[in-house]
Design a protein around this motif. Structure first.
Motif, PDB file in Angstrom:
ATOM      1  N   ASN A  89       1.990  41.905 -90.217  1.00  0.00           N
ATOM      2  CA  ASN A  89       1.070  41.153 -89.380  1.00  0.00           C
ATOM      3  C   ASN A  89       1.534  41.257 -87.927  1.00  0.00           C
ATOM      4  OD1 ASN A  89       3.074  39.236 -88.892  1.00  0.00           O
ATOM      5  ND2 ASN A  89       2.271  37.784 -90.378  1.00  0.00           N
ATOM      6  N   ASP A  90       0.739  40.769 -87.005  1.00  0.00           N
ATOM      7  CA  ASP A  90       1.023  40.935 -85.584  1.00  0.00           C
ATOM      8  C   ASP A  90       2.364  40.343 -85.175  1.00  0.00           C
ATOM      9  OD1 ASP A  90      -2.439  40.446 -84.634  1.00  0.00           O
ATOM     10  OD2 ASP A  90      -1.362  42.241 -85.261  1.00  0.00           O
ATOM     11  N   GLN A  91       2.732  39.203 -85.741  1.00  0.00           N
ATOM     12  CA  GLN A  91       3.983  38.569 -85.336  1.00  0.00           C
ATOM     13  C   GLN A  91       5.180  39.413 -85.753  1.00  0.00           C
ATOM     14  OE1 GLN A  91       2.422  35.584 -87.492  1.00  0.00           O
ATOM     15  NE2 GLN A  91       2.057  34.146 -85.848  1.00  0.00           N
ATOM     16  N   LEU A  92       5.132  39.986 -86.957  1.00  0.00           N
ATOM     17  CA  LEU A  92       6.235  40.828 -87.382  1.00  0.00           C
ATOM     18  C   LEU A  92       6.258  42.130 -86.595  1.00  0.00           C
ATOM     19  CD1 LEU A  92       6.223  40.439 -91.256  1.00  0.00           C
ATOM     20  CD2 LEU A  92       7.891  39.556 -89.655  1.00  0.00           C
ATOM     21  N   ALA A  93       5.086  42.693 -86.311  1.00  0.00           N
ATOM     22  CA  ALA A  93       5.018  43.947 -85.581  1.00  0.00           C
ATOM     23  C   ALA A  93       5.510  43.771 -84.148  1.00  0.00           C
ATOM     24  CB  ALA A  93       3.592  44.477 -85.592  1.00  0.00           C
ATOM     25  N   ALA A  94       5.421  42.560 -83.618  1.00  0.00           N
ATOM     26  CA  ALA A  94       5.853  42.307 -82.244  1.00  0.00           C
ATOM     27  C   ALA A  94       7.362  42.398 -82.094  1.00  0.00           C
ATOM     28  CB  ALA A  94       5.368  40.934 -81.782  1.00  0.00           C
ATOM     29  N   VAL A  95       8.087  42.256 -83.177  1.00  0.00           N
ATOM     30  CA  VAL A  95       9.536  42.361 -83.109  1.00  0.00           C
ATOM     31  C   VAL A  95       9.879  43.843 -83.015  1.00  0.00           C
ATOM     32  CG1 VAL A  95      11.696  41.916 -84.313  1.00  0.00           C
ATOM     33  CG2 VAL A  95       9.837  40.262 -84.443  1.00  0.00           C
ATOM     34  N   GLY A  96      10.553  44.218 -81.944  1.00  0.00           N
ATOM     35  CA  GLY A  96      10.841  45.621 -81.697  1.00  0.00           C
ATOM     36  C   GLY A  96      11.609  46.295 -82.821  1.00  0.00           C
ATOM     37  N   ASP A  97      12.713  45.734 -83.241  1.00  0.00           N
ATOM     38  CA  ASP A  97      13.542  46.339 -84.265  1.00  0.00           C
ATOM     39  C   ASP A  97      13.701  45.345 -85.401  1.00  0.00           C
ATOM     40  OD1 ASP A  97      15.322  47.815 -85.754  1.00  0.00           O
ATOM     41  OD2 ASP A  97      17.033  47.335 -84.481  1.00  0.00           O
ATOM     42  N   ARG A  98      12.958  45.578 -86.494  1.00  0.00           N
ATOM     43  CA  ARG A  98      12.997  44.657 -87.623  1.00  0.00           C
ATOM     44  C   ARG A  98      14.149  44.940 -88.562  1.00  0.00           C
ATOM     45  NH1 ARG A  98       6.974  45.061 -89.702  1.00  0.00           N
ATOM     46  NH2 ARG A  98       7.741  47.149 -89.966  1.00  0.00           N
ATOM     47  N   SER A  99      14.789  46.094 -88.394  1.00  0.00           N
ATOM     48  CA  SER A  99      15.812  46.461 -89.369  1.00  0.00           C
ATOM     49  C   SER A  99      16.954  45.447 -89.424  1.00  0.00           C
ATOM     50  CB  SER A  99      16.355  47.859 -89.077  1.00  0.00           C
ATOM     51  OG  SER A  99      16.970  47.879 -87.802  1.00  0.00           O
ATOM     52  N   GLY A 100      17.294  44.828 -88.314  1.00  0.00           N
ATOM     53  CA  GLY A 100      18.350  43.825 -88.323  1.00  0.00           C
ATOM     54  C   GLY A 100      17.864  42.432 -88.650  1.00  0.00           C
ATOM     55  N   LEU A 101      16.560  42.200 -88.506  1.00  0.00           N
ATOM     56  CA  LEU A 101      16.000  40.869 -88.743  1.00  0.00           C
ATOM     57  C   LEU A 101      16.044  40.486 -90.217  1.00  0.00           C
ATOM     58  CD1 LEU A 101      14.493  38.332 -87.799  1.00  0.00           C
ATOM     59  CD2 LEU A 101      12.371  39.619 -88.058  1.00  0.00           C
ATOM     60  N   TRP A 102      15.633  41.388 -91.101  1.00  0.00           N
ATOM     61  CA  TRP A 102      15.547  41.030 -92.513  1.00  0.00           C
ATOM     62  C   TRP A 102      16.894  40.660 -93.113  1.00  0.00           C
ATOM     63  CZ3 TRP A 102      11.468  39.160 -94.416  1.00  0.00           C
ATOM     64  CH2 TRP A 102      10.232  39.555 -93.923  1.00  0.00           C
ATOM     65  N   PRO A 103      17.921  41.486 -92.924  1.00  0.00           N
ATOM     66  CA  PRO A 103      19.215  41.069 -93.497  1.00  0.00           C
ATOM     67  C   PRO A 103      19.693  39.731 -92.918  1.00  0.00           C
ATOM     68  CG  PRO A 103      19.292  43.381 -92.879  1.00  0.00           C
ATOM     69  CD  PRO A 103      17.998  42.831 -92.350  1.00  0.00           C
ATOM     70  N   ALA A 104      19.460  39.524 -91.629  1.00  0.00           N
ATOM     71  CA  ALA A 104      19.881  38.263 -91.002  1.00  0.00           C
ATOM     72  C   ALA A 104      19.077  37.093 -91.556  1.00  0.00           C
ATOM     73  CB  ALA A 104      19.731  38.352 -89.484  1.00  0.00           C
ATOM     74  N   LEU A 105      17.781  37.274 -91.716  1.00  0.00           N
ATOM     75  CA  LEU A 105      16.921  36.217 -92.256  1.00  0.00           C
ATOM     76  C   LEU A 105      17.302  35.890 -93.700  1.00  0.00           C
ATOM     77  CD1 LEU A 105      14.485  34.442 -91.454  1.00  0.00           C
ATOM     78  CD2 LEU A 105      13.013  36.208 -92.402  1.00  0.00           C
ATOM     79  N   LEU A 106      17.625  36.909 -94.468  1.00  0.00           N
ATOM     80  CA  LEU A 106      17.980  36.697 -95.870  1.00  0.00           C
ATOM     81  C   LEU A 106      19.330  36.005 -96.043  1.00  0.00           C
ATOM     82  CD1 LEU A 106      16.667  40.021 -97.417  1.00  0.00           C
ATOM     83  CD2 LEU A 106      15.633  37.742 -97.566  1.00  0.00           C
ATOM     84  N   ARG A 107      20.157  36.011 -95.003  1.00  0.00           N
ATOM     85  CA  ARG A 107      21.461  35.333 -95.080  1.00  0.00           C
ATOM     86  C   ARG A 107      21.369  33.850 -94.729  1.00  0.00           C
ATOM     87  NH1 ARG A 107      23.345  40.345 -92.893  1.00  0.00           N
ATOM     88  NH2 ARG A 107      23.168  39.513 -90.805  1.00  0.00           N
ATOM     89  N   LEU A 108      20.239  33.397 -94.229  1.00  0.00           N
ATOM     90  CA  LEU A 108      20.076  31.978 -93.896  1.00  0.00           C
ATOM     91  C   LEU A 108      19.987  31.150 -95.168  1.00  0.00           C
ATOM     92  CD1 LEU A 108      17.406  32.145 -91.043  1.00  0.00           C
ATOM     93  CD2 LEU A 108      19.878  31.939 -90.809  1.00  0.00           C
ATOM     94  N   SER A 109      20.251  29.864 -95.040  1.00  0.00           N
ATOM     95  CA  SER A 109      20.067  28.972 -96.186  1.00  0.00           C
ATOM     96  C   SER A 109      18.573  28.914 -96.515  1.00  0.00           C
ATOM     97  CB  SER A 109      20.582  27.568 -95.868  1.00  0.00           C
ATOM     98  OG  SER A 109      19.701  26.909 -94.975  1.00  0.00           O
ATOM     99  N   ALA A 110      18.274  28.493 -97.716  1.00  0.00           N
ATOM    100  CA  ALA A 110      16.877  28.422 -98.143  1.00  0.00           C
ATOM    101  C   ALA A 110      16.057  27.518 -97.230  1.00  0.00           C
ATOM    102  CB  ALA A 110      16.799  27.922 -99.587  1.00  0.00           C
TER     103      ALA A 110
END
Length: 163
Positions: A89-110
């Motif tokens: 979606n547009d909000q995810l596409a707006a993030v220039g480099d998503r490759s580092g976002l997903w691993p970081a997001l998945l390490r957060l608490s639920a």
């Protein structure tokens, strides 16, 4: 009554799947989570005051199932290491480099991940998030602040991200 629920699923199913994917990081696990949430919602739909209450209730069940599954020590399935290629979606596409976002997001608490997904990807207000997570608006603010701080520390933050 089944026709109305079918219409609800047709109208809101994709949005629930998107939220579940953002929470789990895995399309299949997200779809399983949505299926379980919709089953519970269907079984309890007569207790709700109106059809308008179905969507908030389904989202609340989805979040509750996600958070409780994260508390369990053993999980039946292991998540992917890589995010599958899917249209964003547009909000995810707006993030220039998503490759580092997903691993970081998945390490957060639920709770932190749920708050950030609902706030920044789904656009819900703090009050709506508090109602969905069954917590206070102050707890939502705390989870958001701590989650954003952990994201900032674990990756280079793109320009324009919330501070």
């Amino acid at each position: 009554m089944e026709d109305e629920f079918g219409q609800f699923v047709a109208a809101h199913g994709r949005a629930l799947c998107r939220t579940a994917y953002l929470l789990t990081g895995d399309w299949q696990a997200g779809e399983d989570l949505v299926q379980e949430a919709l089953t519970i919602t269907y079984l309890r739909r007569r207790r709700l005051r109106s059809d308008a209450a179905l969507e908030p209730y389904a989202r609340k069940v989805l979040l509750s199932l996600f958070i409780s599954s994260r508390r369990r020590r053993w999980r039946r399935e292991l998540p992917f290491a890589d995010v599958p290629d899917q249209a964003a979606n547009d909000q995810l596409a707006a993030v220039g480099d998503r490759s580092g976002l997903w691993p970081a997001l998945l390490r957060l608490s639920a709770q932190q991940r749920a708050v950030l997904v609902l706030r920044y990807f789904e656009g819900l207000t703090e009050a709506d998030i508090a109602a969905a997570l069954d917590c206070s608006p102050g707890a939502v603010k705390t989870h958001a602040a701590r989650g954003l701080e952990r994201l900032r520390k674990s990756m280079a933050v793109p320009e324009g991200w919330p501070t």
